[in-house]
Write a protein that holds these residues in place. Structure first.
Motif, PDB file in Angstrom:
ATOM      1  N   MET A  75      49.981 -60.481   2.322  1.00 30.27           N
ATOM      2  CA  MET A  75      49.581 -61.709   1.651  1.00 30.27           C
ATOM      3  C   MET A  75      50.428 -61.917   0.395  1.00 30.27           C
ATOM      4  O   MET A  75      50.936 -60.961  -0.198  1.00 30.27           O
ATOM      5  N   GLY A  76      50.548 -63.166  -0.003  1.00 29.26           N
ATOM      6  CA  GLY A  76      51.174 -63.464  -1.274  1.00 29.26           C
ATOM      7  C   GLY A  76      50.213 -63.192  -2.413  1.00 29.26           C
ATOM      8  O   GLY A  76      49.009 -63.005  -2.211  1.00 29.26           O
ATOM      9  N   THR A  77      50.739 -63.152  -3.612  1.00 28.59           N
ATOM     10  CA  THR A  77      49.914 -62.984  -4.804  1.00 28.59           C
ATOM     11  C   THR A  77      49.750 -64.322  -5.513  1.00 28.59           C
ATOM     12  O   THR A  77      50.568 -65.232  -5.349  1.00 28.59           O
ATOM     13  N   GLY A  78      48.710 -64.414  -6.308  1.00 28.93           N
ATOM     14  CA  GLY A  78      48.518 -65.620  -7.092  1.00 28.93           C
ATOM     15  C   GLY A  78      49.693 -65.890  -8.003  1.00 28.93           C
ATOM     16  O   GLY A  78      50.088 -67.045  -8.214  1.00 28.93           O
ATOM     17  N   ARG A  79      50.264 -64.842  -8.552  1.00 28.37           N
ATOM     18  CA  ARG A  79      51.418 -65.003  -9.441  1.00 28.37           C
ATOM     19  C   ARG A  79      52.604 -65.635  -8.708  1.00 28.37           C
ATOM     20  O   ARG A  79      53.304 -66.493  -9.270  1.00 28.37           O
ATOM     21  N   GLU A  80      52.825 -65.236  -7.475  1.00 24.18           N
ATOM     22  CA  GLU A  80      53.956 -65.792  -6.727  1.00 24.18           C
ATOM     23  C   GLU A  80      53.778 -67.284  -6.473  1.00 24.18           C
ATOM     24  O   GLU A  80      54.745 -68.061  -6.546  1.00 24.18           O
ATOM     25  N   ILE A  81      52.554 -67.704  -6.191  1.00 23.99           N
ATOM     26  CA  ILE A  81      52.298 -69.139  -6.000  1.00 23.99           C
ATOM     27  C   ILE A  81      52.402 -69.871  -7.331  1.00 23.99           C
ATOM     28  O   ILE A  81      52.960 -70.972  -7.416  1.00 23.99           O
ATOM     29  N   ALA A  82      51.886 -69.259  -8.385  1.00 26.11           N
ATOM     30  CA  ALA A  82      51.920 -69.889  -9.707  1.00 26.11           C
ATOM     31  C   ALA A  82      53.357 -70.097 -10.184  1.00 26.11           C
ATOM     32  O   ALA A  82      53.676 -71.118 -10.818  1.00 26.11           O
ATOM     33  N   GLU A  83      54.234 -69.153  -9.887  1.00 29.90           N
ATOM     34  CA  GLU A  83      55.637 -69.308 -10.293  1.00 29.90           C
ATOM     35  C   GLU A  83      56.283 -70.486  -9.566  1.00 29.90           C
ATOM     36  O   GLU A  83      57.128 -71.193 -10.136  1.00 29.90           O
ATOM     37  N   GLU A  90      56.835 -74.720   0.938  1.00 31.34           N
ATOM     38  CA  GLU A  90      56.036 -73.689   1.575  1.00 31.34           C
ATOM     39  C   GLU A  90      56.349 -72.333   0.938  1.00 31.34           C
ATOM     40  O   GLU A  90      57.515 -71.933   0.857  1.00 31.34           O
ATOM     41  N   VAL A  91      55.305 -71.658   0.494  1.00 25.91           N
ATOM     42  CA  VAL A  91      55.442 -70.330  -0.101  1.00 25.91           C
ATOM     43  C   VAL A  91      54.533 -69.426   0.710  1.00 25.91           C
ATOM     44  O   VAL A  91      53.335 -69.290   0.419  1.00 25.91           O
ATOM     45  N   ASN A  92      55.071 -68.840   1.770  1.00 28.44           N
ATOM     46  CA  ASN A  92      54.182 -68.177   2.747  1.00 28.44           C
ATOM     47  C   ASN A  92      54.748 -66.884   3.340  1.00 28.44           C
ATOM     48  O   ASN A  92      54.210 -66.366   4.322  1.00 28.44           O
ATOM     49  N   GLY A  93      55.816 -66.357   2.753  1.00 32.54           N
ATOM     50  CA  GLY A  93      56.334 -65.083   3.224  1.00 32.54           C
ATOM     51  C   GLY A  93      56.969 -65.119   4.594  1.00 32.54           C
ATOM     52  O   GLY A  93      57.201 -64.074   5.198  1.00 32.54           O
ATOM     53  N   GLY A  94      57.279 -66.312   5.088  1.00 35.84           N
ATOM     54  CA  GLY A  94      57.857 -66.432   6.431  1.00 35.84           C
ATOM     55  C   GLY A  94      56.759 -66.424   7.487  1.00 35.84           C
ATOM     56  O   GLY A  94      56.648 -65.482   8.263  1.00 35.84           O
ATOM     57  N   LEU A  95      55.955 -67.478   7.484  1.00 34.04           N
ATOM     58  CA  LEU A  95      54.799 -67.549   8.374  1.00 34.04           C
ATOM     59  C   LEU A  95      55.188 -68.183   9.700  1.00 34.04           C
ATOM     60  O   LEU A  95      55.594 -69.339   9.760  1.00 34.04           O
ATOM     61  N   ALA A  96      55.061 -67.422  10.758  1.00 35.08           N
ATOM     62  CA  ALA A  96      55.318 -67.932  12.112  1.00 35.08           C
ATOM     63  C   ALA A  96      53.977 -68.232  12.768  1.00 35.08           C
ATOM     64  O   ALA A  96      53.048 -67.439  12.686  1.00 35.08           O
ATOM     65  N   TRP A  97      53.888 -69.394  13.413  1.00 35.82           N
ATOM     66  CA  TRP A  97      52.576 -69.824  13.945  1.00 35.82           C
ATOM     67  C   TRP A  97      52.723 -70.200  15.413  1.00 35.82           C
ATOM     68  O   TRP A  97      53.585 -70.995  15.741  1.00 35.82           O
TER      69      TRP A  97
END
Length: 246
Positions: free
Chosen positions: A212-220, A239-246
């Motif tokens: 999962m991402g961290t709140g800090r990474e989204i806040a930045e 999109e800030v999702n660490g490379g989300l494949a769906w």
């Protein structure tokens, strides 16, 4: 000098979870912040460590008058509004065929109508700023269907298109608009998901970075869109999702 030095930001839903992380990041980058949220209990305590650079105003984004009062409070307290971070949102899970009408309406009223009210109330202040920014909040589920999340998915998809439209409309006023779309984040609703190992184990393999991402990474990322570094980014869904494949 911080990326938001001298700016005044309004953050809705900013007293807990991801919204609080964004508020903290804005303050760390030099902004003064007025935080609007429905729940007043514990709000001042949640912001106490920010030494008066972030203040709370009880606000219901579903109510246009309440949102107008929030913008007025920010202007009265700090002299204007330069950034709107429209973060307030909620989810009411359940299959569409059985979802209560009241639950559907509550999600639409908060996630979509609430954003509309915030934008309408903020634009006169942002226009006077000369450096206005609007950052809206979507989700990975704004572009990816998930069973049991019809209301949330539909409203976040609408948030993304609304953001693209107002980016075109507001550019001549000197207001830049972008949308932030986090993936799975270890804050708020994401933290609850992670705690349910049976559910998280089905989603974890979809994230290329494996976490999962961290709140800090989204806040930045929010700081980037709100500041000068993102000045030529307009109408974009980041999109800030660490490379989300769906």
């Amino acid at each position: 000098m911080g990326a938001l030095e001298g700016r005044v930001a309004v953050v809705t839903g900013g007293t807990k979870g991801l919204g609080l992380k964004i508020t903290e990041a804005f303050v760390a980058e030099g902004a003064r912040v007025v935080v609007g949220a429905r729940g007043g209990a514990g709000a001042d305590g949640a912001l106490a460590h920010l030494d008066g650079r972030a203040v709370f105003r009880q606000t219901d984004v579903r109510d246009p008058a309440s949102v107008r009062a929030l913008m007025e409070a920010a202007a009265d307290r700090f002299g204007g509004v330069d950034v709107l971070m429209a973060n307030a949102g909620l989810s009411r899970p359940g299959p569409a065929a059985g979802l209560a009408g009241a639950d559907w309406a509550q999600v639409v009223d908060t996630n979509l109508n609430g954003l509309f009210h915030c934008v309408q109330a903020a634009v006169p202040y942002l226009e006077r700023s000369g450096n206005g920014r609007i950052v809206t909040m979507s989700s990975a589920l704004g572009s990816r269907p998930a069973p049991g999340a019809s209301a949330y998915c539909a409203t976040k998809a609408a948030v993304e298109m609304f953001s693209k439209v107002i980016a075109l409309e507001l550019a001549p006023k000197g207001i830049v608009v972008n949308c932030l779309a986090p993936g799975f984040v270890d804050e708020g609703m994401g933290r609850l998901l992670k705690q349910n190992q049976a559910v998280w184990s089905t989603y974890a393999p979809k994230v290329a970075l494996g976490r999962m991402g961290t709140g800090r990474e989204i806040a930045e990322a929010a700081v980037y869109l709100a500041g000068d570094a993102g000045a030529y980014v307009n109408g974009h869904v980041l999109e800030v999702n660490g490379g989300l494949a769906w």
